[in-house]
Write a protein that holds these residues in place. Structure first.
Motif, PDB file in Angstrom:
ATOM      1  N   PRO A  82      20.485  13.125  14.810  1.00  0.00           N
ATOM      2  CA  PRO A  82      19.789  12.625  13.759  1.00  0.00           C
ATOM      3  C   PRO A  82      18.615  11.732  14.194  1.00  0.00           C
ATOM      4  O   PRO A  82      19.009  11.036  15.374  1.00  0.00           O
ATOM      5  N   PRO A  83      17.809  11.421  13.447  1.00  0.00           N
ATOM      6  CA  PRO A  83      16.818  10.492  13.840  1.00  0.00           C
ATOM      7  C   PRO A  83      17.184   9.171  14.489  1.00  0.00           C
ATOM      8  O   PRO A  83      16.526   8.564  15.533  1.00  0.00           O
ATOM      9  N   ASP A  84      18.313   8.465  13.773  1.00  0.00           N
ATOM     10  CA  ASP A  84      18.330   7.004  14.247  1.00  0.00           C
ATOM     11  C   ASP A  84      18.929   7.262  15.758  1.00  0.00           C
ATOM     12  O   ASP A  84      18.696   6.363  16.390  1.00  0.00           O
ATOM     13  N   GLU A  85      19.918   8.250  15.893  1.00  0.00           N
ATOM     14  CA  GLU A  85      20.273   8.459  17.182  1.00  0.00           C
ATOM     15  C   GLU A  85      19.222   8.541  18.399  1.00  0.00           C
ATOM     16  O   GLU A  85      19.124   8.183  19.479  1.00  0.00           O
ATOM     17  N   VAL A  86      18.420   9.562  17.936  1.00  0.00           N
ATOM     18  CA  VAL A  86      17.222   9.950  18.582  1.00  0.00           C
ATOM     19  C   VAL A  86      16.438   8.618  19.335  1.00  0.00           C
ATOM     20  O   VAL A  86      16.077   8.481  20.221  1.00  0.00           O
ATOM     21  N   ARG A  87      16.235   7.927  18.170  1.00  0.00           N
ATOM     22  CA  ARG A  87      15.477   6.789  18.527  1.00  0.00           C
ATOM     23  C   ARG A  87      15.983   5.677  19.578  1.00  0.00           C
ATOM     24  O   ARG A  87      15.161   5.052  20.278  1.00  0.00           O
ATOM     25  N   ARG A  88      17.116   5.870  19.503  1.00  0.00           N
ATOM     26  CA  ARG A  88      17.916   4.616  20.530  1.00  0.00           C
ATOM     27  C   ARG A  88      18.003   5.556  21.946  1.00  0.00           C
ATOM     28  O   ARG A  88      18.444   5.042  22.910  1.00  0.00           O
ATOM     29  N   ASP A  89      17.880   6.732  21.870  1.00  0.00           N
ATOM     30  CA  ASP A  89      18.245   7.572  23.104  1.00  0.00           C
ATOM     31  C   ASP A  89      17.452   7.334  24.278  1.00  0.00           C
ATOM     32  O   ASP A  89      16.066   7.473  24.182  1.00  0.00           O
ATOM     33  N   GLN A  90      18.017   6.570  25.372  1.00  0.00           N
ATOM     34  CA  GLN A  90      17.054   6.138  26.458  1.00  0.00           C
ATOM     35  C   GLN A  90      16.397   7.650  27.310  1.00  0.00           C
ATOM     36  O   GLN A  90      15.250   7.532  27.616  1.00  0.00           O
ATOM     37  N   ARG A  91      17.024   8.781  27.249  1.00  0.00           N
ATOM     38  CA  ARG A  91      16.268   9.984  27.825  1.00  0.00           C
ATOM     39  C   ARG A  91      15.226  10.435  27.192  1.00  0.00           C
ATOM     40  O   ARG A  91      14.219  10.758  27.977  1.00  0.00           O
TER      41      ARG A  91
END
Lengths: 291, 242, 312
Positions: B219-228
């Motif tokens: 989901p967008p929120d997780e992607v935003r925080r994903d270091q990779r």
């Protein structure tokens, strides 16, 4: 074995003519996106120029051949200046240029017919001399055709591989726009393309005239085989065109070992169709997607 | 050379999923592979529970998977309305044997024309219906492609940068429209987009690609925080600067 | 002979024009509507002509042989298309000429069956009898001493007009819309579910059937068939007509056929102060110049729509 070697020699000779025609056609095709249906008639015109210099004016055949090469290179440049460049500048499509070249082919072929009539012309060369090499016989004209073609083809190959102009040509055939932005003088390369393509066509016409006889449709009748050679070799690949031309000549002549020679031409076309069925981009062509 | 290798992702039915990644990540190639325009050396495509890997693009489109192109392919020598009408599915008049017998397709043709007009109206091209598509601007072409894709009544519509060149207000409206189609008809949307605001705003899920691989799907929120993900973008940007 | 008074001669020229008109209407479907650069179109005419000729010389009634000949031409279209329609446009063009040449060389070599270069005689079957009964019938109507060529002239042109009307009728169908989409951009057509390959195959077969029909009338006109009647030049003359009249314009095809047929067959009988073979050469120079001039300055032809012309 004897007949095989004999047909191999015959095939190399006719293949040389295909190859010379095919390299010029392939270069023009690759660099200018022009499927030039008048290329065969350029060849014929070369043959007739040689005929005029050699027979009408009585000059040696070597001089005649040089004159033909120069004349057709000039014809190429004239068509570029008068027809192809203005048409490209107006954004003409590939089919538009192709159809235009068919019109040009009609004009050249029939002007030749108008000027010299329909009867066969012969260049001043002894076409009866043959050398007996024990198992095979090779005629003088075969020796001439094969050796001239070999020298020229090697020279062209070296030129394309190692000279600046040759490399630029290959760059343009990959991508005209990319070559242009990377600072290559495309206009100069286009000029060389016509000089080379036209010159080779002129030479091919002379050799065709030496090999058989000259008629207004000599080049046109060779054109389909030349197209086959270009496609077999993969469009845009001058080396492929060379290989395709020789291969076509060989296959046609070899086929006469099993099939009546009157089917010779048809065999070449059957090979072309079969190859395209299995390798739609030609034998040496790299797979590219269009559109 | 492999443009896409080891990229696996799933698009949930009825979702709006976006496909993002730096330039050259293989997003368009992934589209081409899924929709059958490029033949994959290996890998599988599963659509509505069926393996459709070797199907041609037209077969997939008829099955409900319809795409648009990043470089628009409108039919410039045809009128705008014809472009839209072309996409109608199950039109008896498109069969050769029926071509001579107008009464077998007149009715459907009228229906299709009406729907095409509605669709053009939806994307703001109704006034251009009778113009040749070649006269449209870049943004208008994007809109026409979208209208054409939706005319085909897809279950999954795959949009390659649908908003590029489209004015933002209209773009917003179109997103709303797509969201409405999802509510009403269960339309699934997969789209490639560079505008992160749009991506994060409308997507249920985001698939991130980099160098031909799928880096993550979340989901967008997780992607935003994903270091990779951040690395992938920074890496690409770094290379571009170098 | 005063050519302007030689009615029979003009009837001949116009019949040739009519055969070309039918032939080129087939090309319109392939080239104009679908964008298939078929340079081997003459092969379909050859199949129509030789099928008819071979059937009637082997005892099959002419009336039965005609439809079979047309269907065989259509089948040839399918057979040619199956392996070749996936090729790119320029390759397709070359391969279709090659296929046409293979066929012609085959006909030339199978002398026992086809007569080869000696020709297939009496290929028009019952046509001569039909022609006589039509002349008798017309005689009964009070049209006495008509030229023998009139019935074929009329029938050829009636057929050409009917084919054109049929194509116009089909032209309004959604089917043709899909063909035009394929012509312009195959990927776009495929992306919205249009069966590109099947559509191309249908267009090729329909065009081939029409060329086969042209072959039937050609056979009626010539009565004997020779392989050299079917050289690639015939296709190119067809393209000259197509280009002059306008790609996509059925009316243009009709007019283009008359103009080109006049240039090819008609000028032979006008008096020029130069030798006849020179005149022959100049005819084709003129045709070449027409093709070049049209492509350079008016690629949509006399009656084509510029906005719908697609030559990329």
């Amino acid at each position: 074995m004897e007949t095989f070697l004999q047909t191999t020699i015959n095939g190399l000779a006719s293949g040389s003519i295909y190859a010379l025609g095919a390299i010029g056609l392939s270069l023009v095709y690759a660099i200018l996106k022009l499927v030039n249906f008048a290329h065969g008639d350029f060849m014929t015109l070369g043959g007739y120029v040689a005929f005029v210099v050699n027979v009408s004016l009585g000059a040696p055949l070597v001089v005649a051949a040089a004159a033909a090469v120069a004349a057709i290179a000039v014809v190429g440049l004239i068509t570029e200046a008068v027809i192809w460049r203005p048409m490209r500048n107006r954004g003409a499509g590939v089919m538009q240029l192709l159809l235009l070249s068919i019109g040009l082919a009609f004009v050249i072929r029939n002007l030749i017919l108008f000027g010299w009539g329909g009867q066969e012309k012969r260049l001043d060369i002894d076409n009866t001399r043959t050398f007996d090499l024990g198992i095979v016989r090779i005629s003088l004209i075969q020796v001439i055709v094969i050796s001239i073609a070999a020298v020229v083809l090697v020279a062209v190959g070296v030129m394309l591989r190692s000279t600046y102009v040759g490399k630029s040509m290959r760059a343009l055939s990959d991508s005209f726009d990319l070559a242009e932005v990377s600072g290559i003088d495309t206009r100069r390369v286009v000029t060389y393309t016509w000089v080379l393509g036209g010159g080779l066509a002129g030479l091919a016409g002379v050799l065709a005239g030496i090999f058989t006889t000259l008629r207004p449709d000599t080049g046109f009748l060779l054109l389909l085989g030349i197209f086959a050679a270009v496609i077999l070799g993969g469009i845009g690949n001058p080396f492929g065109a060379l290989v395709g031309g020789i291969a076509l000549g060989l296959v046609q002549e070899w086929s006469t070992n099993w099939i009546t020679p009157t089917y010779k031409e048809a065999i070449g076309f059957v090979v072309l169709i079969l190859v395209l069925l299995f390798r739609p981009n030609g034998v040496l062509g790299h797979a590219t997607r269009t559109g | 050379m492999k443009a896409v290798d080891g990229a696996t992702f799933t698009v949930r039915r009825g979702s709006i999923t976006s496909l993002i990644g730096p330039n050259g990540a293989g997003k368009t190639t992934a589209f081409n592979l899924v929709t059958g325009f490029t033949r994959a050396d290996s890998g599988t495509v599963v659509f509505e529970g069926r393996n459709v890997t070797r199907r041609g693009p037209d077969q997939l489109a008829r099955a409900g998977m319809v795409r648009t192109f990043q470089l628009t392919r409108v039919l410039g020598k045809m009128r705008v309305i014809e472009n839209a009408m072309l996409a109608a599915s199950e039109h008896p008049g498109e069969r050769f044997v029926n071509a001579l017998v107008p009464r077998r397709w007149k009715h459907r043709e009228a229906e299709v024309r009406e729907r095409a007009m509605e669709m053009l109206d939806q994307v703001g091209l109704a006034a251009k219906a009778e113009d040749y598509a070649a006269t449209l601007s870049g943004g208008q072409r994007k809109l026409l492609e979208l209208a054409r894709a939706l005319m085909a009544e897809p279950t999954l519509v795959m949009l390659d940068e649908p908003m590029a060149g489209v004015n933002p207000t209209l773009g917003r409206q179109l997103l709303d429209y797509l969201a409405r189609l999802r509510e009403e008809r269960g339309l699934t949307v997969l789209f490639i987009e560079h505008d992160m605001e749009v991506v994060m705003g409308v997507s249920d899920e985001v698939v991130v690609m980099g160098e031909g691989r799928v880096i993550t799907q979340a989901p967008p929120d997780e992607v935003r925080r994903d270091q990779r993900v951040i690395d992938a973008y920074l890496g690409a940007a770094g290379e571009a600067e170098a | 002979m005063d050519p302007l008074l030689a009615f029979g001669f003009w009837a001949y020229v116009l019949t040739v024009a009519g055969v070309y008109a039918i032939f080129v209407l087939g090309l319109q479907v392939q080239v104009g509507d679908t964008g298939l650069l078929n340079f081997g179109h003459v092969a379909f005419m050859a199949i129509g002509a030789y099928s008819l000729g071979l059937m009637v010389t082997n005892g099959i009634p002419t009336i039965v042989a005609i439809p079979i000949a047309v269907v065989l031409a259509a089948i040839a279209g399918v057979l040619l298309g199956l392996p070749t329609l996936r090729l790119r446009g320029d390759y397709f063009a070359i391969v279709t000429i090659a296929a046409g040449e293979i066929l012609r060389i085959l006909v030339q070599n199978r002398q026992d069956e086809t007569g080869g270069t000696l020709g297939l005689r009496r290929a028009s079957g019952a046509w001569r009898d039909w022609n006589d009964s039509m002349l008798d019938w017309l005689d009964g109507l009070g049209l006495r001493d008509l030229d023998r060529r009139v019935p074929l002239l009329v029938i050829t042109w009636v057929t050409a007009v009917l084919v054109a009307l049929l194509l116009m009728h089909i032209g309004r169908s959604p089917w043709r819309r899909t063909l035009r989409a394929v012509r312009e951009n195959e990927d776009a057509a495929a992306a919205v579910g249009k069966p590109v390959f099947r559509l191309k195959l249908q267009a090729l077969a329909l065009g081939a059937a029409i060329a086969g029909l042209a072959g039937v009338y050609f056979t009626f006109l010539q009565t004997s068939l020779y392989p050299e009647n079917f050289e690639p030049i015939v296709t190119f003359i067809g393209f000259a007509i197509l280009i002059l009249g306008g790609i996509g314009s059925y009316f243009g095809t009709v007019l283009g056929s008359i103009v080109i047929a006049f240039i090819i067959s008609g000028v032979r009988f006008l008096d020029f102060p130069i030798a006849e073979d020179k005149v022959a050469a100049l005819r084709f120079v003129v045709i070449g110049l027409i093709i070049m001039g049209m492509m350079a300055f008016r690629p949509q032809g006399l009656f084509g729509k510029k906005e719908e012309l697609h030559l990329d």
